[in-house]
Design a protein around this motif. Structure first.
Motif, PDB file in Angstrom:
ATOM      1  N   TRP A 162      40.978  14.026 -59.627  1.00  0.00           N
ATOM      2  CA  TRP A 162      41.901  13.481 -60.623  1.00  0.00           C
ATOM      3  C   TRP A 162      42.203  14.490 -61.724  1.00  0.00           C
ATOM      4  O   TRP A 162      43.054  14.243 -62.592  1.00  0.00           O
ATOM      5  CB  TRP A 162      41.303  12.222 -61.273  1.00  0.00           C
TER       6      TRP A 162
ATOM      7  N   ASP B  54      44.987  14.341 -64.628  1.00  0.00           N
ATOM      8  CA  ASP B  54      44.609  14.221 -66.045  1.00  0.00           C
ATOM      9  C   ASP B  54      45.370  15.260 -66.874  1.00  0.00           C
ATOM     10  O   ASP B  54      45.935  14.950 -67.920  1.00  0.00           O
ATOM     11  CB  ASP B  54      43.103  14.471 -66.218  1.00  0.00           C
TER      12      ASP B  54
ATOM     13  N   VAL C  51      49.057  14.360 -67.129  1.00  0.00           N
ATOM     14  CA  VAL C  51      49.257  13.229 -68.038  1.00  0.00           C
ATOM     15  C   VAL C  51      49.129  13.695 -69.479  1.00  0.00           C
ATOM     16  O   VAL C  51      49.952  13.354 -70.344  1.00  0.00           O
ATOM     17  CB  VAL C  51      48.244  12.103 -67.715  1.00  0.00           C
ATOM     18  N   GLU C  52      48.125  14.502 -69.759  1.00  0.00           N
ATOM     19  CA  GLU C  52      47.914  14.929 -71.141  1.00  0.00           C
ATOM     20  C   GLU C  52      49.039  15.855 -71.607  1.00  0.00           C
ATOM     21  O   GLU C  52      49.462  15.793 -72.758  1.00  0.00           O
ATOM     22  CB  GLU C  52      46.543  15.591 -71.308  1.00  0.00           C
TER      23      GLU C  52
ATOM     24  N   ARG D 162      41.668   4.584 -64.311  1.00  0.00           N
ATOM     25  CA  ARG D 162      41.698   5.870 -64.999  1.00  0.00           C
ATOM     26  C   ARG D 162      42.759   5.924 -66.096  1.00  0.00           C
ATOM     27  O   ARG D 162      42.542   6.519 -67.145  1.00  0.00           O
ATOM     28  CB  ARG D 162      41.968   6.966 -63.969  1.00  0.00           C
ATOM     29  N   TYR D 163      43.924   5.300 -65.839  1.00  0.00           N
ATOM     30  CA  TYR D 163      45.036   5.455 -66.781  1.00  0.00           C
ATOM     31  C   TYR D 163      45.523   4.125 -67.367  1.00  0.00           C
ATOM     32  O   TYR D 163      46.475   4.105 -68.141  1.00  0.00           O
ATOM     33  CB  TYR D 163      46.201   6.177 -66.109  1.00  0.00           C
TER      34      TYR D 163
ATOM     35  N   HIS E 155      45.528   4.101 -71.106  1.00  0.00           N
ATOM     36  CA  HIS E 155      46.067   5.273 -71.809  1.00  0.00           C
ATOM     37  C   HIS E 155      47.222   4.808 -72.700  1.00  0.00           C
ATOM     38  O   HIS E 155      48.127   4.124 -72.242  1.00  0.00           O
ATOM     39  CB  HIS E 155      46.561   6.293 -70.780  1.00  0.00           C
TER      40      HIS E 155
ATOM     41  N   VAL F 238      50.833   5.493 -71.436  1.00  0.00           N
ATOM     42  CA  VAL F 238      51.241   4.953 -70.129  1.00  0.00           C
ATOM     43  C   VAL F 238      51.818   3.567 -70.345  1.00  0.00           C
ATOM     44  O   VAL F 238      51.151   2.692 -70.890  1.00  0.00           O
ATOM     45  CB  VAL F 238      50.036   4.909 -69.162  1.00  0.00           C
TER      46      VAL F 238
END
Lengths: 584, 584, 584
Positions: free
Chosen positions: C57, C61, C64-65, C133-134, C137, C140
């Motif tokens: 992942w 990650d 996404v960041e 995981r998200y 966030h 998201v």
């Protein structure tokens, strides 16, 4: 072969289709028509080796002697394009597996995989036997391996798949490298085991994998040819080893240039069923670029099975034969001597009709031969215009969702323009072949290769006129687009940058002008930003109306022209008139 | 059946599709429309035998009694065109295997191989049961075996292949003879074991093997029909045994003339979905040449599933029915009584619409029946022009790379010309059927057979006008060309020699003239060299412009005309006007 | 989501296709174009889970960041549209089996059966992992399940067959009921064991069984979607769960209305590759009828692989984007950020060209975003005209030998007429959705359902204008015709009876008139017998020339119009002008 030798004209003959008592009459008529050479023994495996371990050469001995006895030269073929039924029963897995998942059935031809070790060995054996038996015969001048090699491109069987896996592994080393080279992250196609990789047997597969498959298939055929060549070579002294290539559409499957380098052959030979003058020129010029001299082992006369039937204009047989001889062919054999009474090609035209009496076609063939014999020996043409041509570029194109239709682009656009303007052209098959040319056209050249880049730049700087068309070096060898459209060196040489590439739908065209005259552009157009280049013409309509479509930049002793669209043959002539003639 | 008997008009009925409480109303409406006969029980296997060993005849008994009780005659069908699902589960190998290598799936019809012994036995049993149960019923006048026999032509399964091997062996004896007969040396197809021989399921196979396959398939259907006929015959007294043949395009699969000789039937019956007058004439005349009398077991009324829908002109139903009766049909049943609410044919037209109320079509059908009933009894036509017709000639043609399109040639060119000129023609199905004719057309007659040759020569010498067209006797029975174009006897009779045969591309034509009027020639043209013949017309353009295309030679009391091209129907009329009328 | 919230415009991004060092530049350019949201992670299974039990992942990650760090919102996709190669090797039976009997090969996408328990579990696991995981966030905003669900309609494999059998049994209970419901007595298709039932994978199967298959396939996809939704829901708080539906032709496979009810989703999202204004309106209006709000997760910009290439008029991107936002879309992401260098879609258009420099398309997209941002917030449209639309009606139509081409009928005839007259329409997906409408069109509504019947009658009586077209309630839910054409209640409301239904061949039309102006009618025409209805227009030609084609009957406070033919969009406008405007 001596390049100054006269062209031998003759015929393809199938003595096994006719009663032996007819042979003498056939050979007599061949002689009377002026024929000098006869090609025989194609497709005769089931007759020569009717069962495993059983051989019958006697019939062929008699045929050879009948022909040779009449003073005719011979070319003998290995029969490996048609494995006999007993062999298929013995090795069912020599049959390619179609995309429908079924083995090919018997009853056609080319029903074998060139990758099958047992079949290759059987081919080696019969080729060696043929060479041993006739390789020192004084009237035998050469051997043809197989017939019109091609056909594994749609084989999805386990044999093909496993061989493809081995080939990929040898070429890429690791799955990580394969992934990186081809871009398999697209649609989650990263393989964790070689055995997972599918046979990309249709053009709708991953463009990178499909392009690799095309390369693999071509090399498989070259290796297959080589097996027979190596088996025959020791036994044939200075006789010619060749194979009759097919340059038609599906002839693009095999890189004939690689075959000529790696296949163990002496010269390039091809089959010619075209009725168009420019296509005949294309074949001859391509053949001459591939080897000197070259042969034509099937020259159509009359109808074929489905084509060239009335009202299509009759082929100007005499003219085509003479042109072929002038273009450097040293053997021309007509296909075929007499219309077959049976089998798939029973309606195929021939020198003699079914009845076997000399008729109109016999007379025309006799005339054609007389014209060739009477012609002054002339030097083959020395074209000053080159056309870059590579099979890998064709494979990349056809493996992409929007093909450039490479063969058409080369034949109908680039070559035809050159042919109609200059009578002939030279195909440039590798970077080292530019010498002696004054102009070179670079069309559909997708694959970027530093050697090509350097050679073309040097050509322009050295005084030549380099003319490039859309998609120049757009991709790497694995069918990935390069994010860099033109390299810095090319930007400098052409004096432009490329901003955008635009697809033109098939059957449509964009209009542009060149010195006030309109021309049509197809396939792709590109948005150019001229820097040091002068603008020679502009788009008249379409998505880039008003923008430059063709530019020229002086560089060194020569110039570099960039044409941002594909003109048809007329437009290609106009471009050459503008940039080549005056520019030279 | 008494040929002077009146024609019975009725309908095809599927009582199993409707609630039993509706039956009486249906039968009442049939009676009121003047109907006399009802065909039932087609496709009812799953209802009559819902499981292995379980029988249910009660529903059919009730249907028969309802119909018979209203004074209507009955024709009962064996249901073998649709093996029920349980039988396919029991015998999965009754399913033909398609050229894609997959068994046919359930959900259509005709999903069986006529070669499967278990299926043949199951068919024999249900046919026998049907005959036992209804073969002495006073209102039952006949039985239909299966429905529209055909369909194994593309079965590549092991059952079909093995049977084909046995059949070939019985016919040719040895592999050497097979090779010699068919010309298997072409492309190395000489088999060393019968088991190697492929099923030539597509027309692109070896022309000789493919033609044999067509013959084999036709005979398989005849044998399949015979099994049921033999099982029923002992139990049905003088009731008629027949099957509803289909003369449409795919009806060429079966040699109906052989079926009539060998299939155990009493008369020829067919299904008629044509909307064209000349095609209706063709069906009737062909039927009359096959048996006297004949039946029409499906006569379309209204739309079919995909065809005959607006704006196609509506079928002149009344006219077609009356013409069929006049041409000798003794039973005509309309397909079908009422539009089905379910199943594949739920959009098929019928006498009644889905709602079941008498409407426009019911009225028209009633009128048609009244017209037939009111017609004076007339003798069937006695045509003076014959057209040679054989199924093996059609198979040879379609097995060749350049088909003559035999059925079109006969129907659209030869027959249509005769029909539009004379109203009817007689089909000559074997050499012994020429008597009584004044003119005979020989078109697409590929297979040379001494009996045919002698009969045709005798016909001309005896006073008839023989008119032959290209490719006369061009081949032997195994689809091999004969090197002799015309035999000495034929050369003498026609007073010509044939020098060359030329393919004319589909969709194109050559122009010729006859008495100054132009006509168009298709398919093939031939170069003639007249000897004793007079020239009646010449080619106007094309590859033979200026040469004779039609000649006549007096011979004995008659004459022999050779037309070296295929005219369309108009041209055929012109030819007949010239050579038949005046010549007679 | 707050319906008053602004529309977020952004882009579909594939960071895994690009070097990580490029990501920051990409995100910066997105920001500068005004983008607010980025959709990522589609098709990334082989990257995230490169082998069984191995997860990675970290790359996601970082992506996404990078995106979130620039202030952009994210939508994350589950990668289940492309099972990775290792999984196919693990579970070969997840591959659907084509009608040619072969498993799909790797190398495309959607190569899985939604019925495979092992695959569903693997999908559940990766969807859950993604949500875990998200799902919390802060940047998201939602998740997309899979991609363009569809594709089992041609799966004939054992998995699909067995599941179909279970589904049929649960639905019909007994084989007798199945037989009765579908009408399997036709062609002897009465099954004695569930296992005998074939997969009716082509439209030429039994219409009843085929329609059931369509329903089964749609429900299989809904259940497949639900598995992922249920796995993700607990971990994502108020983030949106959706899937990107495809409303194109093959989007008819799935009943999206049922998917919205049963699939566990929050809102409807779709992909839009249409270039036509009315088709864009259709998508938006259909989406709004399915959920409020809705999203567009792929909005085309530039060429696609084969389509929308010159000379097709360029999509008015700005206009379409603005119209979509006005019509209520709350997310619009362009497909895709940059032209891919590799893979099947390497020629697909994008915001950036292959070279990655902002160009013309980047500028246009920036403009479009600015226009959306600057637009006044407006209420979504409140159409007064409804169009009845159900997927089961489409399935019945396409399962019949003479399809009505339901989607075309709705889109090109009914909706287009409404759109061009009124700018938008409301789709009526169930009987309870008629409130607030003044007119409702009922086209292609084959299935009779008492709830629909009552609702439509009440609508008319309550003051609405009901406009019905041919085949109204012609069938039951199992694709059987109903013998009753109009129910007594409908006969009274429309004031007519239907006497006959007539097929109009595809590509043809019947002419009719309305207030003296001609219009064209397609697909089906019907013979009406008016009782209390007034005649508004008559057929001008065709099989019903002179008879009424459109009638109106006052009923309660409204009226009921019956149009006995399908006008094109122009005709539909004329009908509405006549009956809706004046009538209202």
């Amino acid at each position: 072969m001596d390049p100054a030798a006269p062209c031998l004209v003759g015929v393809d003959y199938f003595p096994e289709h006719w009663p032996e008592e007819r042979w003498a009459e056939d050979v007599r008529l061949m002689r009377e028509a002026g024929m000098r050479v006869v090609r025989i023994a194609e497709f005769t495996w089931s007759k020569t080796q009717p069962r495993y371990g059983v051989w019958d050469w006697a019939w062929l001995d008699r045929a050879v002697e009948t022909i040779a006895g009449a003073g005719l030269k011979l070319i003998l073929c290995t029969p490996t394009a048609c494995p006999p039924p007993w062999m298929v029963q013995e090795y069912p897995d020599i049959l390619p597996v179609t995309t429908q998942g079924r083995p090919m059935t018997l009853g056609q031809r080319r029903h074998y995989s060139p990758l099958h070790a047992g079949y290759r060995e059987a081919c080696r054996e019969i080729a060696e036997q043929l060479a041993l038996r006739y390789g020192s015969h004084p009237e035998v001048i050469g051997f043809q391996i197989d017939n019109e090699l091609h056909g594994t491109i749609e084989d999805v069987g386990p044999l093909a798949q496993a061989a493809f896996h081995r080939w990929l592994k040898a070429r890429h080393g690791t799955l990580e490298a394969l992934d990186r080279n081809l871009g398999l992250v697209f649609w989650s196609q990263q393989y964790s085991n070689w055995s997972q990789i599918p046979v990309p047997a249709s053009a709708s597969h991953h463009p990178g994998l499909r392009a690799e498959w095309c390369r693999f298939v071509s090399q498989a055929w070259t290796a297959f040819c080589r097996v027979q060549a190596d088996a025959m070579r020791p036994h044939i002294a200075d006789r010619v080893l060749t194979t009759n290539c097919y340059l038609h559409r599906w002839g693009m499957e095999i890189d004939w240039h690689e075959l000529m380098r790696e296949g163990g052959l002496d010269l390039f030979a091809f089959d010619n069923y075209s009725n168009a003058l420019h296509e005949n020129g294309y074949y001859s010029d391509l053949a001459r670029s591939l080897s000197t001299p070259h042969w034509i082992l099937e020259q159509r006369c009359g109808d074929t099975r489905h084509h060239h039937i009335w009202p299509e204009p009759e082929v100007p047989l005499e003219e085509l034969t003479e042109a072929a001889a002038r273009a450097g062919a040293k053997v021309i054999t007509y296909f075929r001597w007499r219309q077959g009474l049976f089998g798939h090609e029973q309606d195929h035209g021939a020198v003699l009709d079914h009845h076997g009496r000399p008729g109109r076609m016999y007379g025309r063939v006799s005339d054609a031969i007389a014209r060739v014999a009477a012609a002054e020996p002339i030097d083959p043409p020395q074209p000053s215009t080159g056309i870059v041509f590579t099979w890998p570029d064709a494979w990349l194109s056809s493996s992409s969702p929007n093909s450039l239709h490479y063969r058409d682009l080369i034949l109908e656009n680039a070559y035809r323009g050159v042919f109609e303007r200059e009578g002939s052209g030279r195909f440039v098959l590798e970077p080292g072949q530019l010498e002696g040319l004054r102009t070179v056209l670079v069309a559909g050249k997708l694959i970027h290769d530093p050697d090509w880049e350097v050679a073309l730049i040097d050509f322009a700087r050295g005084g030549g006129t380099l003319v490039a068309f859309p998609m120049l070096f757009a991709k790497d060898a694995f069918n990935k687009y390069r994010p860099e459209y033109l390299t810095p060196a090319l930007r400098e040489v052409f004096g432009i940058e490329i901003e955008r590439r635009i697809l033109v739908r098939e059957g449509h065209a964009v209009t542009a002008e060149l010195e006030g005259a309109p021309l049509l552009l197809h396939t792709r157009v590109e948005e150019l930003v001229p820097a040091s280049a002068e603008v020679l013409g502009r788009f008249s309509d379409g998505p880039l109306a008003g923008l430059p479509w063709i530019t020229r930049c002086r560089t060194g002793k020569g110039s570099a022209v960039y044409a941002a669209g594909y003109p048809d043959a007329d437009g290609m002539r106009a471009v050459l008139d503008r940039v080549a003639v005056r520019g030279d």
